[in-house]
Design a protein around this motif. Sequence first.
Motif, PDB file in Angstrom:
ATOM      1  N   GLN A  54      -9.215 113.132  56.428  1.00 48.36           N
ATOM      2  CA  GLN A  54     -10.443 113.793  55.975  1.00 48.36           C
ATOM      3  C   GLN A  54     -10.312 115.312  56.049  1.00 48.36           C
ATOM      4  N   GLN A  55      -9.650 115.820  57.076  1.00 46.61           N
ATOM      5  CA  GLN A  55      -9.556 117.267  57.245  1.00 46.61           C
ATOM      6  C   GLN A  55      -8.458 117.915  56.402  1.00 46.61           C
ATOM      7  N   LEU A  56      -7.391 117.173  56.098  1.00 43.10           N
ATOM      8  CA  LEU A  56      -6.253 117.790  55.430  1.00 43.10           C
ATOM      9  C   LEU A  56      -6.168 117.504  53.933  1.00 43.10           C
ATOM     10  N   ARG A  57      -6.816 116.449  53.471  1.00 42.59           N
ATOM     11  CA  ARG A  57      -6.710 116.049  52.063  1.00 42.59           C
ATOM     12  C   ARG A  57      -7.252 117.154  51.159  1.00 42.59           C
ATOM     13  N   GLY A  58      -6.455 117.510  50.160  1.00 38.87           N
ATOM     14  CA  GLY A  58      -6.887 118.502  49.176  1.00 38.87           C
ATOM     15  C   GLY A  58      -6.484 119.932  49.471  1.00 38.87           C
ATOM     16  N   ILE A  59      -5.886 120.197  50.630  1.00 41.14           N
ATOM     17  CA  ILE A  59      -5.428 121.561  50.929  1.00 41.14           C
ATOM     18  C   ILE A  59      -4.261 121.892  49.996  1.00 41.14           C
ATOM     19  N   ARG A  60      -4.296 123.092  49.457  1.00 41.19           N
ATOM     20  CA  ARG A  60      -3.251 123.528  48.532  1.00 41.19           C
ATOM     21  C   ARG A  60      -2.438 124.647  49.159  1.00 41.19           C
ATOM     22  N   CYS A  61      -1.199 124.787  48.692  1.00 43.75           N
ATOM     23  CA  CYS A  61      -0.309 125.852  49.152  1.00 43.75           C
ATOM     24  C   CYS A  61      -0.113 126.812  47.988  1.00 43.75           C
ATOM     25  N   GLY A  62      -0.754 127.969  48.069  1.00 41.29           N
ATOM     26  CA  GLY A  62      -0.646 128.942  46.983  1.00 41.29           C
ATOM     27  C   GLY A  62      -1.086 128.350  45.665  1.00 41.29           C
ATOM     28  N   PHE A  63      -0.222 128.433  44.673  1.00 43.35           N
ATOM     29  CA  PHE A  63      -0.545 127.918  43.340  1.00 43.35           C
ATOM     30  C   PHE A  63      -0.150 126.456  43.152  1.00 43.35           C
ATOM     31  N   LYS A  64       0.445 125.857  44.170  1.00 44.61           N
ATOM     32  CA  LYS A  64       0.844 124.452  44.075  1.00 44.61           C
ATOM     33  C   LYS A  64      -0.394 123.566  44.095  1.00 44.61           C
ATOM     34  N   LYS A  65      -0.285 122.385  43.523  1.00 42.45           N
ATOM     35  CA  LYS A  65      -1.409 121.452  43.497  1.00 42.45           C
ATOM     36  C   LYS A  65      -1.530 120.657  44.797  1.00 42.45           C
ATOM     37  N   THR A  66      -0.598 120.868  45.714  1.00 39.29           N
ATOM     38  CA  THR A  66      -0.578 120.146  46.976  1.00 39.29           C
ATOM     39  C   THR A  66      -0.042 121.069  48.069  1.00 39.29           C
ATOM     40  N   SER A  67       0.116 120.549  49.264  1.00 43.32           N
ATOM     41  CA  SER A  67       0.661 121.287  50.403  1.00 43.32           C
ATOM     42  C   SER A  67       1.240 120.278  51.377  1.00 43.32           C
ATOM     43  N   CYS A  68       1.913 120.753  52.396  1.00 46.31           N
ATOM     44  CA  CYS A  68       2.426 119.836  53.422  1.00 46.31           C
ATOM     45  C   CYS A  68       1.276 119.096  54.117  1.00 46.31           C
ATOM     46  N   PRO A  69       0.171 119.771  54.484  1.00 44.78           N
ATOM     47  CA  PRO A  69      -0.947 119.023  55.073  1.00 44.78           C
ATOM     48  C   PRO A  69      -1.512 117.965  54.116  1.00 44.78           C
ATOM     49  N   ASP A  70      -1.629 118.297  52.832  1.00 40.09           N
ATOM     50  CA  ASP A  70      -2.121 117.341  51.846  1.00 40.09           C
ATOM     51  C   ASP A  70      -1.156 116.161  51.726  1.00 40.09           C
ATOM     52  N   GLN A  71       0.131 116.440  51.728  1.00 41.25           N
ATOM     53  CA  GLN A  71       1.125 115.366  51.657  1.00 41.25           C
ATOM     54  C   GLN A  71       1.067 114.478  52.902  1.00 41.25           C
ATOM     55  N   LEU A  72       0.806 115.058  54.060  1.00 43.24           N
ATOM     56  CA  LEU A  72       0.625 114.265  55.274  1.00 43.24           C
ATOM     57  C   LEU A  72      -0.576 113.345  55.117  1.00 43.24           C
ATOM     58  N   ALA A  73      -1.657 113.855  54.577  1.00 42.81           N
ATOM     59  CA  ALA A  73      -2.852 113.036  54.354  1.00 42.81           C
ATOM     60  C   ALA A  73      -2.546 111.873  53.408  1.00 42.81           C
ATOM     61  N   ILE A  74      -1.772 112.143  52.363  1.00 42.30           N
ATOM     62  CA  ILE A  74      -1.404 111.093  51.412  1.00 42.30           C
ATOM     63  C   ILE A  74      -0.556 110.026  52.109  1.00 42.30           C
ATOM     64  N   ALA A  75       0.406 110.454  52.919  1.00 43.71           N
ATOM     65  CA  ALA A  75       1.245 109.514  53.649  1.00 43.71           C
ATOM     66  C   ALA A  75       0.406 108.630  54.577  1.00 43.71           C
ATOM     67  N   LEU A  76      -0.559 109.234  55.262  1.00 35.98           N
ATOM     68  CA  LEU A  76      -1.436 108.476  56.168  1.00 35.98           C
ATOM     69  C   LEU A  76      -2.323 107.511  55.400  1.00 35.98           C
ATOM     70  N   GLU A  77      -2.842 107.952  54.254  1.00 40.96           N
ATOM     71  CA  GLU A  77      -3.668 107.056  53.424  1.00 40.96           C
ATOM     72  C   GLU A  77      -2.878 105.814  53.028  1.00 40.96           C
ATOM     73  N   GLN A  78      -1.646 106.026  52.589  1.00 35.71           N
ATOM     74  CA  GLN A  78      -0.799 104.910  52.179  1.00 35.71           C
ATOM     75  C   GLN A  78      -0.511 103.981  53.360  1.00 35.71           C
ATOM     76  N   ALA A  79      -0.324 104.558  54.533  1.00 36.53           N
ATOM     77  CA  ALA A  79       0.018 103.760  55.708  1.00 36.53           C
ATOM     78  C   ALA A  79      -1.138 102.880  56.190  1.00 36.53           C
ATOM     79  N   ILE A  80      -2.348 103.374  56.096  1.00 36.45           N
ATOM     80  CA  ILE A  80      -3.472 102.600  56.647  1.00 36.45           C
ATOM     81  C   ILE A  80      -4.133 101.676  55.631  1.00 36.45           C
ATOM     82  N   GLN A  81      -3.665 101.702  54.399  1.00 39.60           N
ATOM     83  CA  GLN A  81      -4.228 100.787  53.385  1.00 39.60           C
ATOM     84  C   GLN A  81      -3.708  99.391  53.589  1.00 39.60           C
TER      85      GLN A  81
END
Length: 81
Positions: A54-81
């Motif tokens: 909830q806290q990290l999803r959607g964070i962007r790094c500069g002009f990128k559409k994602t970030s390391c925190p956002d990628q961590l959130a995606i990994a966690l979402e996939q793991a708990i599904q």
Amino acid sequence: MHIEYHPKGVCSRKMEIELEDGIITDLRVTGGCDGNLTGICALVKGRPASEVIQQLRGIRCGFKKTSCPDQLAIALEQAIQ
């Protein structure tokens, strides 16, 4: 549960996450900004995966559409599904 995730669109190359009963017990990141990722690893340990998502999803790094925190959130979402 051990999760190995390979982030997309960011500098880090691999995230290894340990989850126990929905709680993050360990996080190791290969590549990326060492200081920032070391801080993120320390902050998420012991916290519920759902809260971190909830806290990290959607964070962007500069002009990128994602970030390391956002990628961590995606990994966690996939793991708990």
